[in-house]
Design a protein around this motif. Structure first.
Motif, PDB file in Angstrom:
ATOM      1  N   LYS A 384       0.836  -1.212   0.000  1.00 48.54           N
ATOM      2  CA  LYS A 384       0.000   0.000   0.000  1.00 48.54           C
ATOM      3  C   LYS A 384       0.867   1.257   0.000  1.00 48.54           C
ATOM      4  O   LYS A 384       0.523   2.259  -0.633  1.00 48.54           O
ATOM      5  N   ARG A 385       1.985   1.218   0.697  1.00 48.71           N
ATOM      6  CA  ARG A 385       2.903   2.352   0.723  1.00 48.71           C
ATOM      7  C   ARG A 385       3.479   2.612  -0.679  1.00 48.71           C
ATOM      8  O   ARG A 385       3.539   3.757  -1.140  1.00 48.71           O
ATOM      9  N   ILE A 386       3.880   1.546  -1.372  1.00 48.26           N
ATOM     10  CA  ILE A 386       4.450   1.695  -2.719  1.00 48.26           C
ATOM     11  C   ILE A 386       3.404   2.302  -3.661  1.00 48.26           C
ATOM     12  O   ILE A 386       3.687   3.247  -4.403  1.00 48.26           O
ATOM     13  N   VAL A 387       2.197   1.754  -3.620  1.00 46.89           N
ATOM     14  CA  VAL A 387       1.137   2.242  -4.517  1.00 46.89           C
ATOM     15  C   VAL A 387       0.769   3.687  -4.193  1.00 46.89           C
ATOM     16  O   VAL A 387       0.449   4.471  -5.087  1.00 46.89           O
ATOM     17  N   SER A 388       0.850   4.052  -2.919  1.00 48.48           N
ATOM     18  CA  SER A 388       0.497   5.431  -2.530  1.00 48.48           C
ATOM     19  C   SER A 388       1.441   6.459  -3.135  1.00 48.48           C
ATOM     20  O   SER A 388       1.099   7.638  -3.264  1.00 48.48           O
ATOM     21  N   LEU A 389       2.643   6.021  -3.512  1.00 41.82           N
ATOM     22  CA  LEU A 389       3.620   6.935  -4.114  1.00 41.82           C
ATOM     23  C   LEU A 389       3.456   7.046  -5.632  1.00 41.82           C
ATOM     24  O   LEU A 389       4.176   7.807  -6.280  1.00 41.82           O
ATOM     25  N   ILE A 390       2.515   6.267  -6.191  1.00 43.79           N
ATOM     26  CA  ILE A 390       2.339   6.224  -7.641  1.00 43.79           C
ATOM     27  C   ILE A 390       1.004   6.861  -8.012  1.00 43.79           C
ATOM     28  O   ILE A 390      -0.050   6.297  -7.725  1.00 43.79           O
ATOM     29  N   PRO A 391       0.995   8.041  -8.632  1.00 47.57           N
ATOM     30  CA  PRO A 391      -0.283   8.645  -9.064  1.00 47.57           C
ATOM     31  C   PRO A 391      -0.973   7.722 -10.062  1.00 47.57           C
ATOM     32  O   PRO A 391      -0.392   7.340 -11.075  1.00 47.57           O
ATOM     33  N   GLN A 392      -2.223   7.331  -9.755  1.00 41.78           N
ATOM     34  CA  GLN A 392      -2.941   6.395 -10.617  1.00 41.78           C
ATOM     35  C   GLN A 392      -4.148   7.034 -11.286  1.00 41.78           C
ATOM     36  O   GLN A 392      -4.459   6.754 -12.435  1.00 41.78           O
ATOM     37  N   LYS A 393      -4.843   7.870 -10.531  1.00 46.77           N
ATOM     38  CA  LYS A 393      -6.047   8.509 -11.055  1.00 46.77           C
ATOM     39  C   LYS A 393      -5.797  10.007 -11.194  1.00 46.77           C
ATOM     40  O   LYS A 393      -4.870  10.546 -10.602  1.00 46.77           O
ATOM     41  N   GLU A 394      -6.635  10.656 -11.950  1.00 46.33           N
ATOM     42  CA  GLU A 394      -6.469  12.091 -12.173  1.00 46.33           C
ATOM     43  C   GLU A 394      -6.503  12.855 -10.858  1.00 46.33           C
ATOM     44  O   GLU A 394      -5.743  13.807 -10.645  1.00 46.33           O
ATOM     45  N   GLU A 395      -7.386  12.395  -9.917  1.00 40.42           N
ATOM     46  CA  GLU A 395      -7.486  13.112  -8.641  1.00 40.42           C
ATOM     47  C   GLU A 395      -6.263  12.891  -7.761  1.00 40.42           C
ATOM     48  O   GLU A 395      -6.037  13.602  -6.792  1.00 40.42           O
TER      49      GLU A 395
END
Length: 680
Positions: A384-395
């Motif tokens: 979850k920490r890794i994914v939180s550092l990766i912008p995925q959605k426009e927001e």
């Protein structure tokens, strides 16, 4: 009892499983981190589990009989309340301490009684409906004829704690001849009670997990053995089952759907959701205010930071100084700039204690040494920490940062993850990230790029891969394909099979079976070729395996329905003995293996695996790789063998991320992955 998402209550006696007691508290043990790693099985990371305790255990009822005044401590969801209720029922029915009368007191309800009665008055009020007078109750207590069960001392809110503690201490001193049991969460225990012995409820062991499942699914259409088998297919999920509350959740999910969730990240999220908010909220319990300033999101952010900071350094246990440092840095960053940005050491210690007592996600394993309660949770928060550092959605995007820079940031973080591609300890992280990402295309492309670089500048190893690919082509004509995608997956599976034809890397053939179940005929045919007389080529062995399945009417004995290569080895040996096809030099040895490990009336998984491994040893003496590839895996140096293993493992991980998770990626990339798998 009725907990979690049960639609109706269930009788405690129907599901109760005896608890085990540790007479020495785990948090008071003096252990080094190396000793803890050894206890948890660090050398075999596939079976590594943080829930293991090696100390001697005794049954919970034995502890109550042994110690007249007992404090039972345990992590959230360890089964403390259930244990006390069970004691009350057994005592009431005359099955346990039959000379006593049980008195069960939920301390939260006593503490919140608006009339503020003393304990004797409160108990008397509870018994008034049974026509028991206060005088009769007092006489009972004076004679020492009661089993008094104080439940949930940790559930008493701060404003009532002093009064409740005073009452419990006073009551236990006045009526000292009675049996007393006090239940409390282990991390919330900061009190002293004269002449009371402190013990701890141990995590469930394998036997208890099986017993609980048998009780839960008794008289239901679902079989507990199948539930346990599914549970054991993922060691991380199985480790959650050592906590009774989470085992209950798994049973509820399985009963509702007939399977465990394919999306493992959602399973972990649901388990954490229970511990982080539902378990206390559904029982109306408010805890330490020191923790209330952190929202649920902030609590999760903090857990992610602790997880990531330690996992990067391959630390599964951390000292109190290390974890306090992480908490201090995190809190300092989120405190309002107008406030004093310093946080005292005392406040940090209180916060750590609250985290441990309220959720049991971070726990003290030994004196001054902490870890996540389950490796599963540690890995989940890292992902979850890794994914939180990766912008995925426009927001998610920062409007002040250009799209190119944001794309660059995303690639940077994903590339950083792929640096761990061949490190087995990061396997679960890759699987979880694949599920959590909204689109895995960039991750999978980077994984492909990393895999291609493993054999870079190793021409002799690339030639080995090309030889395996070339030999695989001859097998394709033995099977009928119904679609282009099926053909791509099958070709990839056959290439993987030939890459490891002599059982040197993956005796389980997991990669082949995931890609295409019909490679089971290749596995069985491979075995036939090595242990049967008059079967001289792999093609002949595969055809014989297909003919066997066409002849067998019992679906449980068909090769295509085998759940593992171990079962395939068993089928091959049994068929060879039955038809007298075994090579004479192996006949006696294989018959002995059958008699000792493959008896159908005495089927045991461990015995089956041991017997199958013995068959593989015999089969691998005949090297087909020299015949088919011109070279064997064993001909390479140790260094080259490790490189080939890493190459195979990385390809296997990519396919697991693609097919064994609930990931999102384009069909075009899927086809490309199948087309390029084991191709140089």
């Amino acid at each position: 009892m009725r907990i979690l998402d049960m639609t109706q209550p269930i009788e405690l006696s129907h599901i109760y499983t005896d608890v085990n007691i540790l007479e020495k508290l785990t948090a008071l043990r003096r252990r080094t981190i190396d000793e803890l790693l050894s206890e948890c099985g660090y050398d075999d990371f596939d079976r590594f589990g943080l829930g293991k305790v090696v100390e001697k255990r005794i049954f919970g009822t034995q502890a109550v009989e042994k110690y007249k005044k007992l404090i039972v401590l345990g992590k959230p969801g360890a089964g403390k309340t259930t244990f006390l209720r069970y004691l009350a029922i057994q005592c009431n029915q005359g099955s346990f301490l039959s000379n006593l009368v049980p008195i069960f007191i939920p301390l939260k309800y006593f503490a919140e009684d608006p009339n503020r009665p003393i304990l004797l008055e409160y108990i008397s009020q509870q018994y008034s409906g049974c026509d028991v007078t206060e005088d009769e109750l007092t006489e009972l207590l004076k004679r020492g004829s009661a089993l008094i069960l104080f439940d949930g001392l940790d559930e008493v809110s701060t404003e009532y704690q002093e009064y409740t503690l005073k009452e419990v201490r006073s009551f236990s001193r006045i009526y000292f001849d009675n049996h007393f049991v006090i239940a409390c969460r282990i991390a919330a225990w900061e009190y002293t009670f004269d002449k009371f012995t402190e013990v701890e409820i141990a995590d469930f062991d394998d036997k208890q997990i099986h017993e609980f499942a048998n009780n839960w699914f008794k008289n239901k259409d679902i079989k507990s053995d199948e539930f346990i088998r599914r549970l054991k297919q993922n060691n991380r999920v199985y480790q959650l089952a050592v906590t009774p509350l989470l085992l209950t959740l798994l049973c509820l999910v399985y009963e509702e759907s007939g399977s465990l969730p394919h999306n493992r990240s959602e399973s972990y999220h649901e388990g954490l959701d229970v511990l982080l908010k539902k378990w206390d909220a559904k029982r109306g319990i408010n805890r330490d205010p020191i923790y209330e300033k952190l929202s649920l999101k902030r609590k999760k952010d903090l857990l992610r930071q602790i997880a990531y900071s330690s996992f990067e350094e391959e630390k599964y246990f951390f000292t109190i100084l290390e974890i306090k440092s992480i908490i201090n840095n995190f809190i300092s960053k989120i405190i309002n700039q107008d406030d004093d940005s310093n946080i005292s050491q005392e406040e940090i210690e209180k916060l750590l204690k609250s985290m441990e007592s309220q959720h049991g996600i971070i726990i003290e394993r030994a004196k001054g040494i902490f870890s996540f309660s389950h490796l599963t949770f540690h890995e989940y928060f890292v992902a979850k920490r890794i994914v939180s550092l990766i912008p995925q959605k426009e927001e998610d995007c920062n409007p002040s940062v250009s799209k190119d820079n944001q794309n660059s940031q995303r690639i940077k973080e994903l590339r950083k993850l792929t640096e761990h591609l061949t490190n087995y300890k990061w396997r679960e992280i890759f699987l979880l990230v694949s599920e959590i990402l909204l689109d895995t295309s960039e991750l999978f492309k980077l994984m492909q790029e990393k895999i291609a670089n493993i054999l870079d500048s190793k021409e002799h190893l690339q030639e080995y891969v090309r030889s395996a690919n070339k030999s695989s082509q001859a097998m394709l004509g033995l099977f009928v394909m119904n679609s282009n995608l099926e053909n791509k997956k099958f070709q990839a599976a056959v290439r993987a099979f030939f890459f490891d034809i002599d059982y040197d890397i993956d005796s389980e053939r997991k990669l082949c079976f995931v890609l295409e179940p019909r490679t089971k005929y290749l596995t069985c045919g491979n075995c036939f070729t090595r242990i049967f007389k008059d079967v001289n080529t792999l093609e002949e062995g595969v055809i014989l395996a297909q003919q066997y399945d066409n002849m067998i009417t019992d679906s449980n004995l068909k090769i295509i329905n085998a759940k593992s290569t171990d079962q395939i080895m068993r089928i091959a040996v049994n068929y060879g003995i039955q038809t007298k096809k075994l090579i004479k030099s192996n006949k006696n040895e294989l018959e002995e293996i059958k008699n000792n490990f493959f008896e159908e009336d005495n089927f045991e998984e461990d015995k089956l695996k041991y017997g199958a491994n013995e068959v593989r040893k015999i089969a691998s003496k005949k090297l087909l790789s020299h015949q088919l590839l011109g070279i064997s895996f064993k001909d390479f140096s140790k260094e080259d063998q490790e490189i080939l293993k890493s190459y195979y493992y990385a390809n296997n991980l990519l396919i697991d991320c693609l097919l064994q998770t609930d990931c999102v990626t384009s069909s075009q990339l899927r086809n490309e992955i199948f087309d390029t798998l084991f191709i140089q």
